[in-house]
Write a protein that holds these residues in place. Structure first.
Motif: not given
Length: 587
Positions: A455-462, A464-475
Motif C-alpha cells: 500500500e505504501v509503494e502504491a500510494g507513493s507512486l500516486e 509522485v505522479r500527481d506532483r510531477q504532473a503539477a510540475e509539468s503543468r506549471l512549467e
C-alpha cells in the motif's frame, strides 16, 4: 516614473565544484542571470535602477565577480545612457569589520551610480523630482536605528532598505521598523523568494536560485520588479534560471540495492524534461549510511554525469512528523548492571544525547560485551589487554530516562543476554531470551508487513505522479506566459505595422483587437499557472496518511528483524535476493 528593482545578485557564488569553460558552473549561472536581467531592463526603459543588496556573494569577491558587474553596468549604460543606478550593500557584501567600506564603495566611482555601503545616504535627483534614502545592511542593524525620514519637497520619495514592515516587526525584536505610508515606494532586499508584504512595498527576490539549498525555491520564480510610481503598481518579470529538482523520497532496502535502484529509476523516467543540466536532489529513506548501499553504483554514475549537480540525502530510520518535538532529558540517569543475578554497579549517563540499541540477539551480546569492558564506577575504559568478565549479564535503568518528553512512550526494556564467551542455560529460558515469537505470530506479522508495504509503494507512486504532473503543468504555463509576454511586447513596439503571424500582412486596424486577445490569453495563463503553483506547493510534502503508513512499515520491519524473521528471507536479510515484498510476492 518607472523604476526597475533588482536584488540579491550574489555575483561570485561558487556553490558546487563543477566547471564549464573555465568557470565555476554556478558562478557562470549567476553572471548570466545578471547580464540577462540588464538586457531585459533596457527593453523596459526605466529612469532609475535599484540594486537592493547582496550584489556579491562575499565581502571579498573574486575578480570575476567585479568583472561581471562592471560588464552588466556597462551594458546598461550603453542601452540607457541617462539611467541612474541606486545600490545598497547587503549582508553578504558587508565586511565584518566596521571600518572597512566593502566592495560596493568602488561603485561610487562609476558615472551614474549612487551607492551606500555603510551609513544611510540620501540621494536627490532634482531632474526627476525624486528623493531616495539608501539604507544598507550595516545601517539597518546599527544601534541606535537610523531615522527613516522622507523629503516633503520631493515629488517622489523612495526607500531602499533591507528590513521589514511595521506589521511584521513583532516577529523580530531587533528589526528596523518601516512605515510604508510615509513613502511613495519601498524597495526591500534580502528575501530570495520575493513578495508583497504590504501595499507600496515590494521584495524583488533573487535573479537565480542561490544559497545552500536552492531546492527550497523550486516552485518560486526568479527575476526582477518594474515599478510605476505614478500608478503605485509593480510588475514582476521572471527570468529563466537553471532548473532545480527535488525528487520525492525513495524508500530503499539496505539489504538489496536493486529495490532502491528500480524505484529511483521510475521516478527519473517520469520526471518532466529529464535531469540533464539540472540541480538534482535525491532523498533515500531507509537504514543506510552510504548511497551505494541502497542504489546500484552504475545508476548513481549516470545521474552525476547528466545532472549539473547531484545532492544525495540519507534519511535513516523512522520518518518524524515535522511538528513532533524531539524528546529531551533534563536529569541524569544511570544504567545498573548485574552478573549472574548479582548487582554489580551503576554507569552514570549524564544529561545530553545518548542512545543504547540492542534488538537482535547478536546486538545484545555486543552491547553487553562493550558495557562490561567499562569500569562500573567511572565508566572508564579498562587497562590494555584486559578482556570482558565472563558470565551472564543483565542491565536496567536507574532513574527515569523518559522524564522530559518521553511521556506516553515505551521505556527501554531491560537487556538480558549472555557474554559471548559463555553459554546460557538450555531449555525454555534460552527460547525466552532469544526474542523469537511463536511461528503463527511471525507469519501474521509478516503478512501484515507485506500488505502495508504494498500500500505504501502504491500510494507513493500516486503521490509522485500527481506532483510531477503539477510540475509539468506549471512549467508549461511559465513557458507559455513568457512567449505571450514577448509577443505582446513586440506587437506594442511595432504598432499597426506589425505583421499578422498567419498571412504576414500588416495588422493595421486589427492591431488593437489582436493585442486585447493576447492580453486576455496571457492573463488566463497566469491564473492557471498560479493555480498549478499552489497545487505543486500542496504536494510538496507527502500526505499525512502516507507518512504514517511508512512509519508503521518501518516499525513492522524492525519487529520482524528483532524476532529472527530476517534470517529466513525477510527484510534486512541481504544477499541480493530482492526486497521482502518482492520475495513474498514471488512465493
Amino acid at each position: 516614473m518607472r523604476v526597475a528593482h533588482l536584488s540579491d545578485l550574489h555575483l561570485g557564488a561558487r556553490a558546487y565544484p563543477r566547471r564549464e569553460g573555465g568557470w565555476n558552473l554556478r558562478e557562470r549561472d549567476v553572471a548570466s542571470a545578471v547580464q540577462n536581467a540588464f538586457l531585459a531592463v533596457i527593453r523596459l526603459e526605466p529612469r532609475v535602477v535599484i540594486l537592493s543588496g547582496d550584489l556579491f556573494d562575499d565581502p571579498d569577491p573574486p575578480s570575476t565577480a567585479f568583472l561581471s558587474l562592471l560588464r552588466g553596468l556597462d551594458t546598461l549604460r550603453q542601452g540607457l545612457p541617462d539611467v541612474v543606478v541606486l545600490a545598497i550593500a547587503g549582508g553578504r557584501d558587508t565586511p565584518a569589520v566596521d571600518v572597512e567600506p566593502g566592495p560596493l564603495a568602488v561603485l561610487d566611482a562609476l558615472p551614474g551610480v549612487e551607492a551606500a555601503a555603510g551609513s544611510p545616504r540620501s540621494v536627490h535627483l532634482e531632474s526627476l523630482g525624486l528623493h531616495a534614502l539608501l539604507v544598507p545592511h550595516r545601517a539597518a542593524r546599527a544601534s541606535p536605528r537610523p531615522e527613516l525620514r522622507p523629503d516633503p519637497s520631493a515629488r517622489w520619495n523612495l526607500l531602499v532598505v533591507r528590513g521589514m514592515t511595521a506589521d511584521r516587526a513583532g516577529e523580530h525584536d531587533d528589526a528596523l521598523v518601516i512605515d510604508p505610508a510615509r513613502w511613495d515606494w519601498v524597495a526591500v532586499g534580502g528575501d530570495h523568494a520575493g513578495g508583497v508584504p504590504a501595499p507600496g512595498v515590494r521584495v524583488a527576490g533573487s535573479l537565480e536560485r542561490v544559497g545552500v539549498d536552492p531546492w527550497k525555491m523550486q516552485s518560486d520564480d526568479t527575476g526582477f520588479v518594474m515599478v510605476d510610481l505614478e500608478k503605485g503598481t509593480s510588475e514582476f518579470h521572471s527570468l529563466p534560471g537553471r532548473p532545480v529538482v527535488d525528487l520525492a523520497p525513495v524508500l530503499v532496502d539496505p539489504g538489496d540495492p536493486a529495490v532502491g535502484t528500480r524505484r529511483l529509476r521510475e521516478l527519473l523516467e517520469g520526471l518532466p524534461g529529464g535531469i540533464d543540466g539540472k540541480l538534482l536532489r535525491v532523498r533515500l529513506q531507509g537504514d543506510v549510511i552510504r548511497a551505494d548501499e541502497a542504489i546500484e553504483p552504475g545508476l548513481l554514475r549516470a545521474i552525476r554525469d547528466r545532472a549539473a549537480h547531484v545532492e544525495i540525502r540519507l534519511d535513516a530510520g523512522v520518518p518524524q512528523d515535522p511538528g513532533e518535538e524531539i524528546p529531551r532529558r533534563s536529569a541524569p540517569v544511570g544504567l545498573a548492571w548485574s552478573r549472574h543475578g548479582k548487582e554489580g554497579g551503576t554507569l552514570a549517563l549524564d544529561t545530553g544525547i545518548w542512545a543504547l540499541t540492542a534488538e537482535a540477539e547478536a546486538d545484545r551480546v555486543a552491547l553487553a560485551t562493550a558495557l562490561a569492558r567499562l569500569d562500573p564506577s567511572t565508566g572508564a575504559a579498562p587497562a590494555p589487554g584486559s578482556g570482558p568478565p565472563s558470565g551472564a549479564f543483565g542491565f536496567r535503568w536507574v532513574g527515569d530516562p523518559g522524564n522530559a518528553g518521553n511521556a506516553g512512550r515505551p521505556s527501554p526494556r531491560p537487556l538480558q543476554t549472555e557474554n559471548a564467551g559463555s553459554k546460557a542455560d538450555a531449555g525454555s529460558d534460552a527460547d525466552a531470551g532469544s526474542g523469537q515469537a511463536p511461528a503463527p505470530d511471525r507469519a501474521a506479522l509478516r503478512a501484515e508487513w507485506v500488505e502495508l508495504a504494498g500500500e505504501v509503494e502504491a500510494g507513493s507512486l500516486e503521490w509522485v505522479r500527481d506532483r510531477q504532473a503539477a510540475e509539468s503543468r506549471l512549467e508549461s504555463c511559465r513557458e507559455r506566459a513568457h512567449e505571450l509576454r514577448a509577443r505582446i511586447r513586440q506587437l506594442g513596439e511595432q504598432g499597426p505595422r506589425a505583421r499578422c503571424p498567419t498571412c504576414r500582412k500588416p495588422l493595421g486596424e486589427a492591431h488593437p483587437e489582436l493585442m486585447a486577445t493576447l492580453e486576455d490569453e496571457w492573463e488566463a495563463v497566469v491564473q492557471d499557472g498560479t493555480w498549478w503553483r499552489r497545487r505543486r506547493e500542496q504536494l510538496e510534502d507527502k500526505p499525512a496518511g502516507l507518512r504514517e503508513m511508512e512509519r508503521e512499515v518501518l516499525r513492522l520491519q524492525a519487529r520482524l528483524q528483532a524476532r529472527g524473521v530476517a534470517g529466513s528471507g525477510e527484510p534486512g536479510a541481504g544477499g541480493g535476493r530482492g526486497s521482502g515484498v518482492e520475495r513474498e510476492v514471488n512465493r
